[in-house]
Each structure stands twice: as structure tokens, then as C-alpha cells.
Design an enzyme around this catalytic site. Structure first.
Site, PDB file in Angstrom:
ATOM      1  N   ASP A  35      21.218  56.004 -29.654  1.00  0.00           N
ATOM      2  CA  ASP A  35      21.199  57.421 -29.336  1.00  0.00           C
ATOM      3  C   ASP A  35      22.666  57.853 -29.276  1.00  0.00           C
ATOM      4  O   ASP A  35      23.480  57.237 -28.585  1.00  0.00           O
ATOM      5  CB  ASP A  35      20.516  57.623 -27.979  1.00  0.00           C
ATOM      6  CG  ASP A  35      20.399  59.080 -27.572  1.00  0.00           C
ATOM      7  OD1 ASP A  35      21.273  59.879 -27.946  1.00  0.00           O
ATOM      8  OD2 ASP A  35      19.442  59.408 -26.853  1.00  0.00           O
ATOM      9  N   ALA A  67      25.137  60.988 -36.693  1.00  0.00           N
ATOM     10  CA  ALA A  67      23.725  60.966 -37.105  1.00  0.00           C
ATOM     11  C   ALA A  67      23.703  60.895 -38.622  1.00  0.00           C
ATOM     12  O   ALA A  67      23.585  61.910 -39.294  1.00  0.00           O
ATOM     13  CB  ALA A  67      22.996  62.200 -36.586  1.00  0.00           C
ATOM     14  N   CYS A 119      20.814  72.078 -40.096  1.00  0.00           N
ATOM     15  CA  CYS A 119      20.156  72.768 -41.212  1.00  0.00           C
ATOM     16  C   CYS A 119      19.086  73.704 -40.654  1.00  0.00           C
ATOM     17  O   CYS A 119      17.969  73.771 -41.167  1.00  0.00           O
ATOM     18  CB  CYS A 119      19.574  71.783 -42.217  1.00  0.00           C
ATOM     19  SG  CYS A 119      18.308  70.675 -41.554  1.00  0.00           S
ATOM     20  N   ALA A 162      22.066  58.776 -41.311  1.00  0.00           N
ATOM     21  CA  ALA A 162      21.092  58.490 -42.365  1.00  0.00           C
ATOM     22  C   ALA A 162      20.553  59.795 -42.951  1.00  0.00           C
ATOM     23  O   ALA A 162      20.434  60.795 -42.235  1.00  0.00           O
ATOM     24  CB  ALA A 162      19.949  57.638 -41.808  1.00  0.00           C
ATOM     25  N   PRO A 163      20.225  59.774 -44.254  1.00  0.00           N
ATOM     26  CA  PRO A 163      20.248  58.631 -45.178  1.00  0.00           C
ATOM     27  C   PRO A 163      21.608  58.299 -45.773  1.00  0.00           C
ATOM     28  O   PRO A 163      21.739  57.317 -46.483  1.00  0.00           O
ATOM     29  CB  PRO A 163      19.275  59.070 -46.272  1.00  0.00           C
ATOM     30  CG  PRO A 163      19.420  60.563 -46.310  1.00  0.00           C
ATOM     31  CD  PRO A 163      19.632  60.983 -44.880  1.00  0.00           C
ATOM     32  N   GLY A 164      22.624  59.130 -45.513  1.00  0.00           N
ATOM     33  CA  GLY A 164      23.961  58.755 -45.936  1.00  0.00           C
ATOM     34  C   GLY A 164      24.678  59.736 -46.845  1.00  0.00           C
ATOM     35  O   GLY A 164      25.772  59.433 -47.323  1.00  0.00           O
ATOM     36  N   SER A 165      24.113  60.907 -47.082  1.00  0.00           N
ATOM     37  CA  SER A 165      24.764  61.851 -48.001  1.00  0.00           C
ATOM     38  C   SER A 165      26.134  62.269 -47.492  1.00  0.00           C
ATOM     39  O   SER A 165      27.131  62.204 -48.221  1.00  0.00           O
ATOM     40  CB  SER A 165      23.874  63.078 -48.223  1.00  0.00           C
ATOM     41  OG  SER A 165      23.606  63.750 -46.998  1.00  0.00           O
ATOM     42  N   LYS A 166      26.202  62.681 -46.234  1.00  0.00           N
ATOM     43  CA  LYS A 166      27.487  63.121 -45.678  1.00  0.00           C
ATOM     44  C   LYS A 166      28.391  61.924 -45.387  1.00  0.00           C
ATOM     45  O   LYS A 166      29.617  62.025 -45.502  1.00  0.00           O
ATOM     46  CB  LYS A 166      27.253  63.959 -44.422  1.00  0.00           C
ATOM     47  CG  LYS A 166      26.443  65.229 -44.682  1.00  0.00           C
ATOM     48  CD  LYS A 166      26.154  65.972 -43.399  1.00  0.00           C
ATOM     49  CE  LYS A 166      25.141  67.076 -43.630  1.00  0.00           C
ATOM     50  NZ  LYS A 166      23.786  66.547 -43.953  1.00  0.00           N
TER      51      LYS A 166
END
Length: 476
Positions: free
Chosen positions: A175, A124, A246, A126-130
Site C-alpha cells: 500500500d 502506483a 484519470c 502497474a501495468p507500467g506505461s508511465k
């Protein structure tokens, strides 16, 4: 403090029941009402931490190291109101990512003592930080499958990967529950940062809890249980995954992990995270998970579990309808010609661990480790678009420069600050006392920011329209 932050009474009572006795409820509530500290992560695909600190030493930035991420920093700036952090030159050049400090923790847990990175899934993303944090560890080796269910977020994810210089990623739009059946035992390492109720995000958004309810938690937990089962099925035997959220309630965190253990028994091992970083034991649970309440580290609330797979498990049987793969791999001789042209034109070298594929007149660079997954999973976008083929040769693309150029190319043109602002606003550049021909790598303070082409005495701007910034750019 933000006294207007909405905190439901039912939520407070729930936290009171589950929070360890040594933690203060008053401090928890006060923390929830305190705005979150901003934080960034240096993108080591582009620049080392040491060089980054030197580069920003002339700015009014106060950087405090994040203890669980050696590339992460909390940041304080004097000019925040005049120039947003996202409109600084360093951000637009991909030298850092704006990322909440707690969200760096799952990837730290994923990577510690783990070099099994040939085939990685961010379920999962987006947005792409991890995703970009994982990519830094992979250093563009192997293949990083970045999945996102929301179609509206795929474009943002791709833009962030491109800006940060990631070329070994392949994007999917599913999914996450399909991976267990479609790609069983396929990934060495998996991150499942699950969609959640977001209780830990209350410090970022005073209205984050406006739609919160106990019943909605149970609905979300049901989705998470399906996702963690699928992720575990897609994980190779001996592989490792991290489950994170989170949020703070037990239903979406511990209970989801326990459900996995109840389903697959001894195949599941929870690896303790008490030594992940100095002070980690302050948030350690009896299972070895990290349950981070916001007052512990003055951060967002977060949950992190590290899980090892010790045996293969049953997976659902599926009928795949893939359709014809629209790309054709380029023969070695033709790949060599393309590599020579790229080197001759832009002084850029094709990466060794990659394949060149074509689709009609388009030339693409895919990670070599993607090959076993082709025909198994339908991809939304893969690798990097290198060029478009025309009668007179190749028209090299912006993303090829942003992912492959170093800024040290023979054809690099380094812009002055005022010129760089013009560039990011989509305008052509007219360098003084300088003429040239052909395509160039455009840089600012020695780091690539795009591709241009000499047209007479000006450099034509090759910045894609969606990346053009019109106002509020960095100060000179």
C-alpha cells in the site's frame, strides 16, 4: 459513436456544475460516446523516434504526434483486425508501448526541467506505461522504484519492464501509504498516479461507469488523501512530485491537492503547468493544474498537478521488520570475471552504474543507487536476473539479453520474418547455410528478441513460456 455507453444522470449533473463555462456540455457527452483514439509511445531505451519512424514506414500505419509527448503518437492501422497491435514484431521487441495519450501527460509534467532522477518512485505503477516512460528519461541511470499494491499485476509490470529494456528498476508490493513512514525524505522525484473512479476512461469502456456513485467517490478520495500525504513525506526537501488521476470530479483531484496544502502549508507549492505544451492553457485551472476534459484534446479525461516540496515535514515513526536480505554483493574481482564471461559469450557489456549480487546459484544485476534503500524497504524484485551458475559456467537469461543487448553483438543471429514468427511461437530455428556453437543473441530486423543456443544445426529457443505467442502474429 457508441450510443450504448452508460453515462449516469448524476454524473452529467456533476460535470455540468464543475465544467468551465466556455466548454460545451453537448460536446462533452458526444466525446464520452466516441471511441478513444489508439496511441503508442516509442521506447527510446531501444530505438530513437527517427529510427522507429523509418522502421515502420513500410507499414500501413498513420502516425499523428501527441503534442505533450515528443515520443507519443496516435495510430491508425488498416490491419488491426488481422493482427493486434500487441502482436506486432515491434511491440514484442519492446520498440514501443501501447499507452493512452492522456496518460503520457503526467510523466511529461514530472520530467520538464527536472534532472533530479537519481532516486525516483512510481507509487502506483502497474501495468507500467508511465514507469517505462520515466525509465526512458532516466536511460537506466539511478534507481526507479516501481510500487504496485495488487499482487496480480506485479508479474505484468515486470514483463513490461523487461520487454522495454529497463534494468534500473526495483519492484515493491505495498500500500503506497507506507512510504512516508518507511522511506521519509528518500526520493528526488515521485509520481503518484492515484487509483481513482476512472471517469475519464469512459471512452475506452462503455460500462466504466456502471458502479459509479457519489458515495464511492468520497471513499476513493479518502484513500487518495492518505496516498498523497505519504508521497509528500517520502519526497526529499526540494524534490518534485506529480499527482494525477484519470477522473474528472473535484473531490479526487483539486480537493486532494488542497488537502495536502492545508496539511503542510508553505512546504507545498503548486507549480503551474500552463506552458507544459502548446495548448495546455485550454485545460488550466486557477491553481495551475491541468484538468483535461475529453473534448479538449480528443483524449481520455485526466487531471495533473505538479507539486514542489520546500521543507521537511513530520513523518510517522514505524518499527521495521525486514528480515535478512537474501542477496550478497559480489566483490569487484568476481564482478570482473562475470563481466568477462558475459562479454566473451554474448558480446554484452555490463553497465557501469550497476552492482552484481548473488542468491545461491543466481546472478543478478542491481542499480548501484539501490544500495541506500536496501534494509529500508522490502523489495519484491530488483534489477535483472543475469544468469544461473552451473558447473560448466553461466547460463545467461532471456531478460539479460532483452535489457542489455543492442543487436550489434558479434554473436547476433538476425532472423528472417518467417523465422521470427516461429521464434515468438516458442519454436527452435534452423538457419540455412549457417552453423555455430554456444549461445547467441537472437534478433529480428537488428533488434534483440531473445537468447538462443546452438544445438547441432538448430538454435534452441530460450523464450520463457509465458512470453510465447501462439496465434495472430505479425504479417510477413
Amino acid at each position: 459513436m457508441n450510443p450504448k455507453t452508460y453515462i449516469p444522470d448524476t454524473f452529467i449533473e456533476m460535470i455540468r456544475e464543475i465544467m468551465p463555462e466556455h466548454l460545451s456540455m453537448d460536446e462533452f457527452i458526444a466525446s464520452c460516446r466516441t471511441p478513444l483514439r489508439r496511441s503508442i509511445r516509442v521506447n527510446t531505451l531501444k530505438i530513437s523516434v527517427e529510427d522507429f519512424l523509418v522502421r515502420v514506414s513500410d507499414k500501413d500505419w498513420t502516425l499523428t504526434p501527441v503534442p505533450w509527448c515528443d515520443t507519443g503518437f496516435w495510430i491508425e492501422r488498416e490491419d488491426e483486425k488481422s493482427v493486434s497491435l500487441g502482436n506486432t514484431a515491434e511491440h514484442m521487441a519492446g520498440l514501443f508501448y501501447i499507452q493512452e495519450a492522456s496518460s503520457m501527460m503526467p510523466v511529461t509534467a514530472l520530467l520538464k526541467n527536472n534532472d533530479a532522477l537519481d532516486c525516483v518512485l512510481d507509487m502506483a505503477s502497474a501495468p507500467g506505461s508511465k514507469t517505462t516512460q520515466i525509465a526512458c528519461a532516466m536511460q537506466n541511470r539511478g534507481v526507479l522504484v516501481a510500487n504496485e499494491l495488487a499482487a496480480s499485476r506485479i508479474k505484468v509490470l515486470h514483463a513490461n519492464l523487461q520487454r522495454c529494456g529497463v534494468y534500473n528498476a526495483a519492484l515493491t508490493h505495498f500500500d503506497g501509504c507506507v512510504f512516508g513512514g518507511w522511506a521519509p525524505e528518500s526520493f528526488d522525484t515521485i509520481l503518484l498516479d492515484a487509483p481513482c473512479s476512472g471517469e475519464g476512461a469512459i471512452r475506452k469502456d462503455g460500462d466504466a461507469m456502471a458502479n459509479w456513485s457519489l458515495s464511492s467517490i468520497e471513499d476513493i478520495a479518502a484513500i487518495q488523501r492518505n496516498l498523497i500525504i505519504s508521497a509528500f513525506q517520502a519526497l526529499k526537501t526540494g524534490g518534485m512530485m506529480v499527482y494525477s488521476t484519470c477522473t474528472l470530479n473535484l473531490s479526487e483531484n483539486q480537493h486532494v491537492c488542497h488537502f495536502l496544502k492545508e496539511t503542510f502549508g508553505d512546504a507545498v507549492e503548486f507549480e503551474p503547468l500552463g506552458d507544459l505544451f502548446e495548448g495546455a492553457e485550454k485545460s488550466l485551472t486557477e491553481d495551475g493544474f491541468l484538468h483535461v476534459y475529453p473534448q479538449i484534446f480528443d483524449s481520455e479525461g485526466f487531471f495533473v498537478a505538479r507539486i514542489r516540496k520546500h521543507a521537511a515535514v513530520e513523518t510517522p515513526k514505524v518499527k521495521k521488520r525486514m528480515g535478512k536480505f537474501p542477496f550478497t554483493i559480489v566483490a569487484d574481482a568476481d564482478k570482473a570475471i562475470i563481466a568477462e564471461q558475459l562479454q566473451a559469450t554474448l558480446s554484452i557489456t555490463l553497465p557501469a552504474e550497476s552492482d552484481v549480487w548473488v542468491r545461491e546459484k543466481e546472478v543478478w544485476l542491481f542499480p548501484a543507487n539501490l544500495r541506500p534503500l536496501i534494509g529500508e524497504i522490502r523489495f519484491q524484485r530488483m534489477g535483472v536476473k543475469l544468469a544461473e551458475q552451473h558447473k560448466k559456467g553461466y547460463r545467461w537469461q532471456h531478460e539479460a539479453v532483452m535489457t542489455l543487448a543492442t543487436g550489434k553483438e558479434d554473436v547476433a543471429i538476425d532472423l528472417a520474418p518467417e523465422q521470427a514468427k516461429e521464434w515468438f511461437m516458442g519454436r527452435d530455428i534452423r538457419p540455412e547455410n549457417l552453423l555455430g556453437k554456444g549461445e547467441v543473441v537472437v534478433t529480428y530486423r537488428d533488434y534483440p528478441i531473445g537468447i538462443g543456443k546452438w544445438v547441432g544445426n538448430r538454435i534452441k529457443n530460450g523464450l520463457p513460456r509465458e512470453l510465447v505467442r501462439d496465434t495472430n502474429l505479425f504479417d510477413i
